[in-house]
Design a protein around this motif. Structure first.
Motif, short mmCIF file in Angstrom:
data_model
loop_
_atom_site.label_atom_id
_atom_site.label_comp_id
_atom_site.label_asym_id
_atom_site.label_seq_id
_atom_site.Cartn_x
_atom_site.Cartn_y
_atom_site.Cartn_z
N ASP A 61 7.30 26.14 -27.43
CA ASP A 61 7.64 27.27 -28.30
C ASP A 61 8.77 26.93 -29.26
O ASP A 61 8.79 27.40 -30.41
N LYS A 64 7.15 24.93 -32.31
CA LYS A 64 5.78 25.24 -32.74
C LYS A 64 5.65 25.44 -34.25
O LYS A 64 4.64 25.05 -34.85
N ASP A 65 6.62 26.03 -34.87
CA ASP A 65 6.55 26.31 -36.30
C ASP A 65 7.17 25.22 -37.17
O ASP A 65 7.18 25.34 -38.39
N ARG A 66 7.66 24.17 -36.54
CA ARG A 66 8.39 23.14 -37.28
C ARG A 66 7.81 21.74 -37.13
O ARG A 66 7.96 20.93 -38.03
N THR A 68 4.61 18.98 -36.16
CA THR A 68 3.17 18.79 -36.19
C THR A 68 2.81 17.47 -35.53
O THR A 68 3.32 16.42 -35.93
#
Length: 120
Positions: A61, A64-66, A68
């Motif tokens: 978590d 997750k948005d940062r 890849t």
């Protein structure tokens, strides 16, 4: 005999980016899941991200948005693109690969670790 060789770690300012690479070589029949884990001093080793041979991904978590994760199956290589880095991302990052070395013989291998340091 399988080796995982990591590269791409370093020192970066908060908000910056790094890309880690990990190449597997040796006696490999197939590579199932590959992933990245990290360990800060005094902390346990935690999952960062994983990717299956088919490209299905899983992220902690906190990243997750940062971050890849991706892989190049032709090169037996997994990557971790890390953007918007934060000081709390500072850790030794370890590559992991679950590898079938022969029929019925699956082994988890680990890279040597690469240091990522994020300054504030």
């Amino acid at each position: 005999q399988v080796q995982l060789v990591e590269s791409g770690g370093g020192l970066v300012q908060a908000g910056g980016s790094l890309r880690l690479s990990c190449a597997a070589s040796g006696s490999i029949f197939s590579i199932n899941t590959m992933g990245w884990y990290r360990q800060a001093p005094g902390k346990q080793r935690d999952l960062v991200a994983t990717i299956t041979s088919g490209g299905s991904t899983n992220y902690a978590d906190s990243v997750k948005d940062r971050f890849t994760i991706s892989r190049d199956n032709a090169k037996n290589t997994v990557y971790l693109q890390m953007n918007s880095l934060r000081p709390e991302d500072t850790a030794v990052y370890y590559c992991n690969a679950r590898i079938t070395v022969r029929a019925g013989y699956i082994v988890d291998y680990w890279g040597q670790g690469t240091q990522v340091t994020v300054s504030s």
